[in-house]
Design a protein around this motif. Structure first.
Motif, mmCIF file in Angstrom:
data_model
loop_
_atom_site.group_PDB
_atom_site.id
_atom_site.type_symbol
_atom_site.label_atom_id
_atom_site.label_comp_id
_atom_site.label_asym_id
_atom_site.label_seq_id
_atom_site.Cartn_x
_atom_site.Cartn_y
_atom_site.Cartn_z
ATOM 1 N N ARG A 78 14.167 -24.329 -33.556
ATOM 2 C CA ARG A 78 15.385 -23.541 -33.300
ATOM 3 C C ARG A 78 15.327 -22.872 -31.927
ATOM 4 N NH1 ARG A 78 16.364 -20.648 -39.178
ATOM 5 N NH2 ARG A 78 16.816 -22.579 -40.304
ATOM 6 N N LYS A 79 14.126 -22.390 -31.556
ATOM 7 C CA LYS A 79 13.976 -21.766 -30.234
ATOM 8 C C LYS A 79 14.227 -22.792 -29.130
ATOM 9 C CE LYS A 79 10.673 -18.159 -31.465
ATOM 10 N NZ LYS A 79 9.289 -17.669 -31.293
ATOM 11 N N LYS A 80 13.683 -23.999 -29.283
ATOM 12 C CA LYS A 80 13.902 -25.034 -28.286
ATOM 13 C C LYS A 80 15.379 -25.381 -28.158
ATOM 14 C CE LYS A 80 9.404 -27.246 -28.812
ATOM 15 N NZ LYS A 80 8.690 -28.453 -29.251
ATOM 16 N N VAL A 81 16.056 -25.473 -29.287
ATOM 17 C CA VAL A 81 17.483 -25.803 -29.267
ATOM 18 C C VAL A 81 18.266 -24.689 -28.567
ATOM 19 C CG1 VAL A 81 19.514 -26.131 -30.744
ATOM 20 C CG2 VAL A 81 17.368 -27.282 -31.306
ATOM 21 N N ARG A 82 17.908 -23.442 -28.815
ATOM 22 C CA ARG A 82 18.589 -22.318 -28.159
ATOM 23 C C ARG A 82 18.364 -22.338 -26.647
ATOM 24 N NH1 ARG A 82 16.043 -18.336 -31.736
ATOM 25 N NH2 ARG A 82 16.841 -18.959 -33.738
ATOM 26 N N LYS A 83 17.142 -22.668 -26.245
ATOM 27 C CA LYS A 83 16.846 -22.733 -24.812
ATOM 28 C C LYS A 83 17.671 -23.835 -24.151
ATOM 29 C CE LYS A 83 12.151 -20.929 -24.879
ATOM 30 N NZ LYS A 83 10.736 -21.249 -24.661
ATOM 31 N N ARG A 84 17.785 -24.987 -24.813
ATOM 32 C CA ARG A 84 18.571 -26.081 -24.255
ATOM 33 C C ARG A 84 20.047 -25.679 -24.127
ATOM 34 N NH1 ARG A 84 17.069 -30.808 -27.996
ATOM 35 N NH2 ARG A 84 14.964 -30.072 -28.282
ATOM 36 N N ARG A 85 20.554 -24.960 -25.102
ATOM 37 C CA ARG A 85 21.958 -24.534 -25.048
ATOM 38 C C ARG A 85 22.197 -23.521 -23.915
ATOM 39 N NH1 ARG A 85 23.067 -23.611 -31.457
ATOM 40 N NH2 ARG A 85 23.114 -25.805 -32.014
ATOM 41 N N LYS A 86 21.218 -22.658 -23.688
ATOM 42 C CA LYS A 86 21.358 -21.665 -22.601
ATOM 43 C C LYS A 86 21.373 -22.334 -21.256
ATOM 44 C CE LYS A 86 19.356 -17.677 -24.948
ATOM 45 N NZ LYS A 86 18.251 -16.720 -24.943
#
Length: 192
Positions: free
Chosen positions: A182-190
């Motif tokens: 989930r953290k990786k996905v959030r970083k990609r979205r940012k």
């Protein structure tokens, strides 16, 4: 001929009542909504209130008729009482239609029953017959109250007081791997 006047008066009151309901729906008043369901308790409380309102209109009519001296006053009283009954007609339609929906039947029977109630309230026969007609209304109202509604949702909607959204099952907290994904996905979205 004795029956023709109450029938025509009932038809006119129902048409004016439909006009009031149509205008109320256009203005956004949800009280004139014929969709949905009423359970037995809601029906019982609203049925008693509706019958009290019909009796109040009858009392107003009797009091005004006592003071009539001229023909224009007679017709003004009839028009006033008809307007009051026309305002009660959409409420009766909504009440009986929603209760019939809860039982699982088509709501047209509720509209028909509301028209019959208007007819009974406009028909002035000999006193024993009026009492029998009023008793008939109360017996049918009691039957509507006694008949159980469907406990599950039907084509007319969910039962009253039932949550319309499915209950989400309680899930376990995410594992360490899921949190990192989930953290990786959030970083990609940012970054986007």
């Amino acid at each position: 001929m004795d029956l023709l006047y109450p029938v025509l008066r009932t038809v006119l009151i129902c048409l004016v009542g439909f006009g009031i309901a149509y205008q109320g729906r256009r203005m956004g008043y949800t009280i004139f909504n014929l969709s949905g369901r009423f359970n037995r308790l809601q029906f019982f409380i609203l049925f008693i209130a509706l019958m009290i309102l019909f009796y109040v209109v009858d009392i107003i009519e009797e009091r005004l008729i006592d003071y009539i001296v001229t023909l224009p006053a007679y017709w003004a009283t009839r028009i006033f009482v008809g307007a009051l009954q026309a305002m009660l007609f959409p409420l009766a339609c909504g009440l009986f239609t929603r209760r019939i929906h809860d039982i699982g039947f088509n709501g047209w029977a509720g509209i028909l029953w509301a028209a019959i109630i208007i007819f009974i309230n406009t028909y002035s026969a000999v006193t024993p017959l009026n009492y029998l007609l009023d008793l008939f209304v109360w017996i049918i109202g009691f039957l509507f109250w006694v008949l159980p509604g469907q406990p599950e949702p039907n084509k007319y909607g969910y039962p009253p007081f039932m949550s319309q959204e499915p209950v989400q099952p309680i899930t376990e907290p995410p594992t360490q791997e899921e949190q990192e994904v989930r953290k990786k996905v959030r970083k990609r979205r940012k970054k986007r």
